[in-house]
Design a protein around this motif. Sequence first.
Motif, PDB file in Angstrom:
ATOM      1  N   VAL A   6       0.936  -1.236   0.081  1.00  0.00           N
ATOM      2  CA  VAL A   6      -0.122   0.171  -0.060  1.00  0.00           C
ATOM      3  C   VAL A   6       1.096   1.284  -0.211  1.00  0.00           C
ATOM      4  CG1 VAL A   6      -1.669   1.265   1.190  1.00  0.00           C
ATOM      5  CG2 VAL A   6      -1.767  -1.329   1.181  1.00  0.00           C
ATOM      6  N   ALA A   7       0.665   2.271  -0.867  1.00  0.00           N
ATOM      7  CA  ALA A   7       1.392   3.515  -0.949  1.00  0.00           C
ATOM      8  C   ALA A   7       0.813   4.410  -0.030  1.00  0.00           C
ATOM      9  CB  ALA A   7       1.152   4.127  -2.397  1.00  0.00           C
ATOM     10  N   SER A   8       1.884   5.082   0.829  1.00  0.00           N
ATOM     11  CA  SER A   8       1.547   5.901   1.781  1.00  0.00           C
ATOM     12  C   SER A   8       1.354   7.366   1.434  1.00  0.00           C
ATOM     13  CB  SER A   8       2.306   5.699   3.141  1.00  0.00           C
ATOM     14  OG  SER A   8       3.749   5.963   2.671  1.00  0.00           O
ATOM     15  N   LYS A   9       1.892   7.834   0.040  1.00  0.00           N
ATOM     16  CA  LYS A   9       1.873   9.027  -0.347  1.00  0.00           C
ATOM     17  C   LYS A   9       1.611   8.891  -1.800  1.00  0.00           C
ATOM     18  CE  LYS A   9       7.085   8.943  -0.445  1.00  0.00           C
ATOM     19  NZ  LYS A   9       8.172   9.774  -0.052  1.00  0.00           N
ATOM     20  N   TRP A  21       9.498   2.485  -5.524  1.00  0.00           N
ATOM     21  CA  TRP A  21       9.438   3.652  -4.543  1.00  0.00           C
ATOM     22  C   TRP A  21       8.428   4.659  -5.149  1.00  0.00           C
ATOM     23  CZ3 TRP A  21      13.589   2.959  -7.526  1.00  0.00           C
ATOM     24  CH2 TRP A  21      13.946   4.214  -8.627  1.00  0.00           C
ATOM     25  N   ASN A  24       7.458  11.383  -5.445  1.00  0.00           N
ATOM     26  CA  ASN A  24       6.264  12.576  -5.153  1.00  0.00           C
ATOM     27  C   ASN A  24       7.036  13.978  -4.991  1.00  0.00           C
ATOM     28  OD1 ASN A  24       7.493  12.047  -2.682  1.00  0.00           O
ATOM     29  ND2 ASN A  24       5.691  12.965  -1.503  1.00  0.00           N
ATOM     30  N   GLN A  26       8.081  16.901  -3.053  1.00  0.00           N
ATOM     31  CA  GLN A  26       8.508  16.979  -1.687  1.00  0.00           C
ATOM     32  C   GLN A  26       9.066  18.609  -1.373  1.00  0.00           C
ATOM     33  OE1 GLN A  26      10.734  13.418  -0.732  1.00  0.00           O
ATOM     34  NE2 GLN A  26      11.713  14.400   0.940  1.00  0.00           N
TER      35      GLN A  26
END
Length: 188
Positions: A6-9, A21, A24, A26
């Motif tokens: 599950v991606a958290s961002k 990875w 994103n 940042q």
Amino acid sequence: LNEVVVASKAGILKQKKNTFWVDNYQKRYTPVRGETVLGVVSAKSGDIFRVDIGTHEAANLSYLGFEGATKKNRPDVNIGDIVFAKLVVANKDLEPELVCVDSMGKKGKLGVLSDGLMFSCSINLVRKIAKESCPLIPSMQDELPFEIAIGMNGRIWIKAKTIKETVALGTAILASEKASDEDTKKIC
């Protein structure tokens, strides 16, 4: 086993061999051991320089973290100086620590940077121009001679023969953030 990832961002999923990875946008830099960063010396206290590298906490840089430094032969570093350094300690529970030498104890390109212009940009732009496939730096080198230091913390230092050339190069770098490779060559 029935494992779920599950991606958290939010961002673009990237892969290199068996490593995945999410790339994103940042805003704040998170220190990573081994990365080079640009920082500004903010304080001197005893044997330690405090360096602002754009994180929530200033990094420590020992005076012994320079090539040839000894107790009698201290480096000439002052508050406000820009340093190009490598992170040797980057842990969420400890203050970041920097050195201005490589693993062989040599200065290389690390150390105090004089003159030039340092500016901040997005971490995504730094990642983009640090790739070998990015045409930005080679295209600019075809136009003007210059020196550049790219910090993975979203800071870039650049120095050309004149102030006008230095500012023009900095503007070209910032303009290339959202540009394609073809447009990047046109910008240069």
